[in-house]
Design a protein around this motif. Structure first.
Motif, PDB file in Angstrom:
ATOM      1  N   LEU A 148      50.635  51.546  42.152  1.00 53.68           N
ATOM      2  CA  LEU A 148      49.426  51.059  41.491  1.00 53.68           C
ATOM      3  C   LEU A 148      48.668  50.106  42.400  1.00 53.68           C
ATOM      4  CD1 LEU A 148      51.101  50.444  38.047  1.00 53.68           C
ATOM      5  CD2 LEU A 148      49.148  51.963  38.397  1.00 53.68           C
ATOM      6  N   TYR A 184      52.429  39.554  29.129  1.00 60.19           N
ATOM      7  CA  TYR A 184      51.462  38.926  30.021  1.00 60.19           C
ATOM      8  C   TYR A 184      51.771  37.438  30.161  1.00 60.19           C
ATOM      9  CZ  TYR A 184      49.079  37.362  25.768  1.00 60.19           C
ATOM     10  OH  TYR A 184      48.787  36.789  24.565  1.00 60.19           O
ATOM     11  N   ASP A 185      51.328  36.878  31.262  1.00 63.56           N
ATOM     12  CA  ASP A 185      51.614  35.469  31.566  1.00 63.56           C
ATOM     13  C   ASP A 185      53.092  35.159  31.378  1.00 63.56           C
ATOM     14  OD1 ASP A 185      48.377  34.109  30.548  1.00 63.56           O
ATOM     15  OD2 ASP A 185      49.035  35.110  32.370  1.00 63.56           O
ATOM     16  N   PHE A 232      50.818  44.855  42.385  1.00 60.51           N
ATOM     17  CA  PHE A 232      51.838  45.400  41.506  1.00 60.51           C
ATOM     18  C   PHE A 232      53.141  45.566  42.282  1.00 60.51           C
ATOM     19  CE2 PHE A 232      49.379  46.837  37.804  1.00 60.51           C
ATOM     20  CZ  PHE A 232      48.080  46.840  38.310  1.00 60.51           C
ATOM     21  N   GLN A 237      53.212  42.841  37.690  1.00 53.59           N
ATOM     22  CA  GLN A 237      51.889  42.658  38.306  1.00 53.59           C
ATOM     23  C   GLN A 237      51.545  41.178  38.285  1.00 53.59           C
ATOM     24  OE1 GLN A 237      48.670  42.782  35.749  1.00 53.59           O
ATOM     25  NE2 GLN A 237      47.623  41.650  37.367  1.00 53.59           N
ATOM     26  N   GLN A 238      51.066  40.656  39.418  1.00 49.92           N
ATOM     27  CA  GLN A 238      50.687  39.248  39.455  1.00 49.92           C
ATOM     28  C   GLN A 238      49.175  39.106  39.543  1.00 49.92           C
ATOM     29  OE1 GLN A 238      49.216  37.358  42.070  1.00 49.92           O
ATOM     30  NE2 GLN A 238      49.045  39.068  43.497  1.00 49.92           N
ATOM     31  N   ARG A 239      48.673  38.010  38.937  1.00 52.63           N
ATOM     32  CA  ARG A 239      47.234  37.743  38.998  1.00 52.63           C
ATOM     33  C   ARG A 239      46.943  36.360  39.608  1.00 52.63           C
ATOM     34  NH1 ARG A 239      44.827  34.639  34.851  1.00 52.63           N
ATOM     35  NH2 ARG A 239      46.272  33.951  33.220  1.00 52.63           N
ATOM     36  N   ILE A 296      45.069  40.974  43.420  1.00 48.52           N
ATOM     37  CA  ILE A 296      46.242  41.140  42.571  1.00 48.52           C
ATOM     38  C   ILE A 296      47.104  42.272  43.110  1.00 48.52           C
ATOM     39  CG2 ILE A 296      44.925  40.343  40.592  1.00 48.52           C
ATOM     40  CD1 ILE A 296      45.450  43.409  39.659  1.00 48.52           C
ATOM     41  N   TYR A 343      51.724  33.674  36.156  1.00 50.43           N
ATOM     42  CA  TYR A 343      50.669  34.685  36.087  1.00 50.43           C
ATOM     43  C   TYR A 343      51.216  36.073  36.386  1.00 50.43           C
ATOM     44  CZ  TYR A 343      47.542  30.656  36.135  1.00 50.43           C
ATOM     45  OH  TYR A 343      46.905  29.478  35.833  1.00 50.43           O
ATOM     46  N   LEU A 344      52.177  36.502  35.577  1.00 51.96           N
ATOM     47  CA  LEU A 344      52.839  37.767  35.810  1.00 51.96           C
ATOM     48  C   LEU A 344      52.873  38.591  34.544  1.00 51.96           C
ATOM     49  CD1 LEU A 344      55.027  38.895  38.303  1.00 51.96           C
ATOM     50  CD2 LEU A 344      56.236  39.112  36.112  1.00 51.96           C
ATOM     51  N   ALA A 345      52.627  39.889  34.690  1.00 50.30           N
ATOM     52  CA  ALA A 345      52.657  40.819  33.563  1.00 50.30           C
ATOM     53  C   ALA A 345      53.658  41.926  33.841  1.00 50.30           C
ATOM     54  CB  ALA A 345      51.267  41.420  33.334  1.00 50.30           C
ATOM     55  N   TYR A 392      42.513  39.437  34.834  1.00 45.87           N
ATOM     56  CA  TYR A 392      43.277  40.341  35.690  1.00 45.87           C
ATOM     57  C   TYR A 392      44.642  40.694  35.106  1.00 45.87           C
ATOM     58  CZ  TYR A 392      39.694  39.476  39.196  1.00 45.87           C
ATOM     59  OH  TYR A 392      38.501  39.388  39.864  1.00 45.87           O
ATOM     60  N   HIS A 393      44.766  40.686  33.794  1.00 45.79           N
ATOM     61  CA  HIS A 393      45.844  41.397  33.124  1.00 45.79           C
ATOM     62  C   HIS A 393      45.157  42.435  32.258  1.00 45.79           C
ATOM     63  CE1 HIS A 393      49.238  38.163  33.494  1.00 45.79           C
ATOM     64  NE2 HIS A 393      49.079  38.888  34.587  1.00 45.79           N
TER      65      HIS A 393
END
Lengths: 121, 108
Positions: A45, B49-50, B99, B89-91, B97, B32-34, A107-108
């Motif tokens: 991704l 999320y988060d 994955f 995934q980090q933001r 960002i 900041y991770l999903a 950005y989520h």
């Protein structure tokens, strides 16, 4: 319910252009940033681009900067991705993706379309 | 670029067992991770999320934890529909960002 429907994917030759579109429904489109994220079997991704809820602020991954342009039409609830100077490494399934938060992008990604396939060969 | 490394690459478990998936960041991403789940032929679905907040409609058996560079997704008791690929995934470094490469959770 939230729906994001992509279209425009095709098989194209290197160096050519393609325009992807995304039609949104089921939420207040004008309140959310919308992204393009792509996926390949090899690279996984990859985030591509985002456009702010009002369409003014746009950001791009380094890999597409200067070649791709993201835009939106809040009156029509649509999102576009203009892709120029396509390369083989742009081959991927392209997803239209909704940001999780109203207003500024976080950005989520809480809703994804089913994707449209772009093959550059 | 913040690199996310997921482990293991493949996890083989049986329904009813507990699954523990790891995501390690090359630099701190705070919380900041999903986490996303992707089934074959489908788009990813947001789970967490988060770091620890379950997304809308996600069952309580999914739990996210961690901060900084080390994160965990725990599925307390696997249901048949949980066997899929999971991505973190980090933001933190938006818009750059990133994955993780994914963990495949398969039926043993």
């Amino acid at each position: 319910q939230v729906q994001l429907v992509e279209s425009g994917g095709a098989v194209v030759q290197p160096g050519t252009s393609l325009r992807l579109s995304c039609a949104a429904s089921g939420f207040t489109f004008s309140k959310y940033a919308i992204h393009w994220v792509r996926q390949t079997p090899g690279k996984g991704l990859e985030w591509v681009a985002v456009v702010a809820s009002d369409g003014r602020d746009k950001k791009y991954a380094d890999s597409v900067k200067g070649r791709f342009t993201i835009s939106r039409d809040n009156s029509k609830k649509t999102l576009d991705l203009q892709m120029n100077s396509l390369r083989s490494e742009d081959t991927a399934l392209y997803y239209c993706v909704k940001d999780i938060k109203e207003g500024a992008a976080e950005y989520h990604f809480d809703y994804w379309g089913q994707g449209t396939l772009v093959t550059v060969s | 670029e913040t690199v996310l490394t997921q482990s293991p690459a493949t996890l083989s478990l049986s329904p009813g067992e507990r699954a523990t998936l790891s995501c390690r960041a090359s630099q701190s991403v705070g919380t900041y991770l999903a986490w996303y789940q992707q089934k074959r032929g489908q788009a990813p679905r947001l789970l967490i999320y988060d770091a620890s907040n379950r997304a809308t409609g996600i069952p309580a058996r999914f739990r996210g934890s961690g901060s900084g560079t080390d994160f965990t997704l725990t599925i307390s008791s696997l249901e048949p529909e949980d066997f899929a690929v999971y991505y973190c995934q980090q933001r933190r470094s938006w818009p750059s960002i990133t994955f993780g490469q994914g963990t495949r959770l398969e039926i043993k």
